[in-house]
Scaffold this motif. Structure first.
Motif, PDB file in Angstrom:
ATOM      1  N   PRO A 168      71.073  14.189 -65.735  1.00  0.00           N
ATOM      2  CA  PRO A 168      70.500  15.188 -65.107  1.00  0.00           C
ATOM      3  C   PRO A 168      70.469  15.206 -63.753  1.00  0.00           C
ATOM      4  O   PRO A 168      70.303  13.947 -63.010  1.00  0.00           O
ATOM      5  CB  PRO A 168      69.091  15.216 -65.580  1.00  0.00           C
ATOM      6  CG  PRO A 168      68.758  13.795 -66.182  1.00  0.00           C
ATOM      7  CD  PRO A 168      70.125  13.274 -66.492  1.00  0.00           C
ATOM      8  N   MET A 169      70.800  15.979 -62.944  1.00  0.00           N
ATOM      9  CA  MET A 169      71.292  15.886 -61.431  1.00  0.00           C
ATOM     10  C   MET A 169      70.074  16.733 -60.359  1.00  0.00           C
ATOM     11  O   MET A 169      69.588  17.656 -60.994  1.00  0.00           O
ATOM     12  CB  MET A 169      72.574  16.184 -61.032  1.00  0.00           C
ATOM     13  CG  MET A 169      73.658  15.343 -61.670  1.00  0.00           C
ATOM     14  SD  MET A 169      73.521  13.591 -61.484  1.00  0.00           S
ATOM     15  CE  MET A 169      74.529  13.424 -60.164  1.00  0.00           C
ATOM     16  N   LEU A 170      70.068  16.353 -59.021  1.00  0.00           N
ATOM     17  CA  LEU A 170      69.298  16.955 -58.130  1.00  0.00           C
ATOM     18  C   LEU A 170      69.931  17.126 -57.019  1.00  0.00           C
ATOM     19  O   LEU A 170      70.593  16.163 -56.485  1.00  0.00           O
ATOM     20  CB  LEU A 170      67.947  16.118 -58.058  1.00  0.00           C
ATOM     21  CG  LEU A 170      66.768  16.602 -57.156  1.00  0.00           C
ATOM     22  CD1 LEU A 170      66.234  17.735 -58.050  1.00  0.00           C
ATOM     23  CD2 LEU A 170      65.735  15.670 -56.689  1.00  0.00           C
ATOM     24  N   LEU A 171      69.875  18.266 -56.415  1.00  0.00           N
ATOM     25  CA  LEU A 171      70.537  18.513 -55.210  1.00  0.00           C
ATOM     26  C   LEU A 171      69.595  18.398 -54.211  1.00  0.00           C
ATOM     27  O   LEU A 171      68.559  19.120 -54.015  1.00  0.00           O
ATOM     28  CB  LEU A 171      70.895  20.027 -55.096  1.00  0.00           C
ATOM     29  CG  LEU A 171      71.716  20.480 -53.583  1.00  0.00           C
ATOM     30  CD1 LEU A 171      72.678  19.684 -53.003  1.00  0.00           C
ATOM     31  CD2 LEU A 171      71.973  21.909 -53.936  1.00  0.00           C
ATOM     32  N   VAL A 172      69.866  17.369 -53.240  1.00  0.00           N
ATOM     33  CA  VAL A 172      68.933  16.950 -51.926  1.00  0.00           C
ATOM     34  C   VAL A 172      69.645  17.638 -50.570  1.00  0.00           C
ATOM     35  O   VAL A 172      70.728  17.489 -50.438  1.00  0.00           O
ATOM     36  CB  VAL A 172      68.898  15.662 -51.929  1.00  0.00           C
ATOM     37  CG1 VAL A 172      67.850  15.351 -50.609  1.00  0.00           C
ATOM     38  CG2 VAL A 172      68.350  14.825 -52.994  1.00  0.00           C
ATOM     39  N   ARG A 173      68.674  18.454 -50.250  1.00  0.00           N
ATOM     40  CA  ARG A 173      69.257  19.508 -48.849  1.00  0.00           C
ATOM     41  C   ARG A 173      68.410  18.841 -47.528  1.00  0.00           C
ATOM     42  O   ARG A 173      67.152  18.724 -47.938  1.00  0.00           O
ATOM     43  CB  ARG A 173      69.146  20.918 -49.080  1.00  0.00           C
ATOM     44  CG  ARG A 173      70.235  21.390 -50.070  1.00  0.00           C
ATOM     45  CD  ARG A 173      69.933  22.814 -50.060  1.00  0.00           C
ATOM     46  NE  ARG A 173      70.834  23.555 -50.939  1.00  0.00           N
ATOM     47  CZ  ARG A 173      71.857  24.035 -51.072  1.00  0.00           C
ATOM     48  NH1 ARG A 173      72.432  23.808 -49.841  1.00  0.00           N
ATOM     49  NH2 ARG A 173      72.698  24.453 -52.075  1.00  0.00           N
ATOM     50  N   ALA A 174      69.186  18.682 -46.557  1.00  0.00           N
ATOM     51  CA  ALA A 174      68.442  18.180 -45.223  1.00  0.00           C
ATOM     52  C   ALA A 174      69.259  18.714 -44.145  1.00  0.00           C
ATOM     53  O   ALA A 174      70.241  19.120 -44.519  1.00  0.00           O
ATOM     54  CB  ALA A 174      68.026  16.726 -45.235  1.00  0.00           C
ATOM     55  N   SER A 175      68.742  18.604 -42.918  1.00  0.00           N
ATOM     56  CA  SER A 175      69.430  18.823 -41.948  1.00  0.00           C
ATOM     57  C   SER A 175      69.281  18.164 -40.514  1.00  0.00           C
ATOM     58  O   SER A 175      68.165  17.513 -40.544  1.00  0.00           O
ATOM     59  CB  SER A 175      69.049  20.422 -41.597  1.00  0.00           C
ATOM     60  OG  SER A 175      67.592  20.570 -40.965  1.00  0.00           O
TER      61      SER A 175
END
Length: 332
Positions: A266-273
């Protein structure tokens, strides 16, 4: 930028050959008749009349005495390595050659000369050939070459924006061939210009034993930063690949991979900037998977919240087969 490290010995000496092997020498320059003895001790290129590469053919040698000697080196056009020697060692001939051609290997006698040759005009020679009978000098110069060659990257703070489950996908674990220290890991990202510092698995956990040689990096499509300013896809990493280990201060070194494991997770999308520039990575959705805080401490991706800060690395331009190019490319 990787630098070539050769050691030149007047005769075969078992202890010095072993020291050169252990110090990371790329090749040994030896007289005729030594190649078989060297190969009995380990796998290393021998430059000799009976060697893997022969002086005068696969490797040129030039004694710099006057300007015309420099011109002869330049005329080679860098097609094969040119080993240069100077009667009275000075940096001026080397500066002239660095400005005009590539693939120059400078002969040096000690650590001071080695450092000058590797850093002259900021670029330095393509490599050095240490002419010595000292095991101490071989070790010291070997350490210097590794230190000079290693990139120093400027990591920045990225502000977490969101984490989002994306279902089951193929995840890559990279098992390196050495024990990683706290704070070290791999740089990976969904695009070729923005990477997170993924922490290695040397953290104690109630769920599993530490694996300090392992980095659970991310999905198969992700880019991973490699030595010599290159990138690759995680799916391409395998036993024998060389990856770029990085710590929270941006210190790096290349390291061999012992194994890469691809498994469905199972995967998780990590978003940052970073200053409105996006950074993201699809990673395994598990509490033992960690990114790196600005202070070098790990943080589990399951604990990430909007506004948290994690370390990232960014580049301009794009990539073509892993090599950086100046081109307008949009990745999202």
């Amino acid at each position: 930028m990787q630098k070539v490290f050769w050691v030149r010995l007047a005769a075969f000496e078992r202890d010095l050959v072993t020291t050169a092997l252990e110090s990371g020498a790329d090749a040994l320059v030896l007289p005729d008749g030594c190649t078989e003895k060297v190969h009995e001790l380990g796998r290393i290129t021998v430059i000799a009349p009976d060697g893997d590469r022969r002086l005068g053919l696969e490797v040129r040698e030039c004694h710099i005495r006057q300007k015309s000697d420099e011109d002869a080196v330049v005329a080679n056009g860098g097609r094969v390595p040119t080993l240069i020697t100077n009667r009275d060692w000075t940096t001026i001939p080397l500066e002239n050659l660095i400005a005009r051609t590539d693939n120059v290997i400078q002969t040096v006698k000690d650590l001071r000369q080695a450092e000058l040759a590797l850093t002259t005009m900021e670029k330095g020679a393509a490599g050095i050939c240490l002419e010595t009978e000292s095991a101490v000098d071989i070790r010291a110069v070997g350490a210097l070459v590794r230190r000079v060659a290693n990139e120093k990257l400027e990591l920045v703070r990225a502000g977490v924006e969101s984490t989002e489950p994306v279902g089951v996908a193929d995840r890559v674990c990279v098992d390196t061939a050495a024990i990683l220290q706290p704070g070290q890991g791999l740089l990976a990202g969904n695009t070729s210009t923005a990477f997170f510092l993924v922490y290695n698995e040397n953290v104690e956990s109630p769920y599993c034993d530490p694996r300090p040689f392992r980095v659970n990096v991310g999905a198969v499509h992700a880019y991973i930063r490699l030595p010599e300013n290159k990138t690759g896809y995680l799916a391409e990493i395998r036993a024998g690949s060389r990856v770029l280990i990085c710590d929270a201060k941006g210190n790096t070194f290349p390291l061999a991979v012992g194994r890469a494991k691809i498994e469905k997770r199972p995967m998780l999308l990590v978003r940052a900037s970073v200053e409105e520039k996006p950074v993201s990575l699809i990673m395994q959705n598990a509490e033992t998977i960690r990114l790196t805080r600005p202070d070098g401490e790990p943080i589990s991706i399951t604990e990430l919240r909007p506004g948290d800060e994690i370390l990232a690395y960014g580049e301009a331009g794009g990539r073509h087969f892993g090599t950086r190019i100046e081109e307008t490319i949009t990745e999202r």
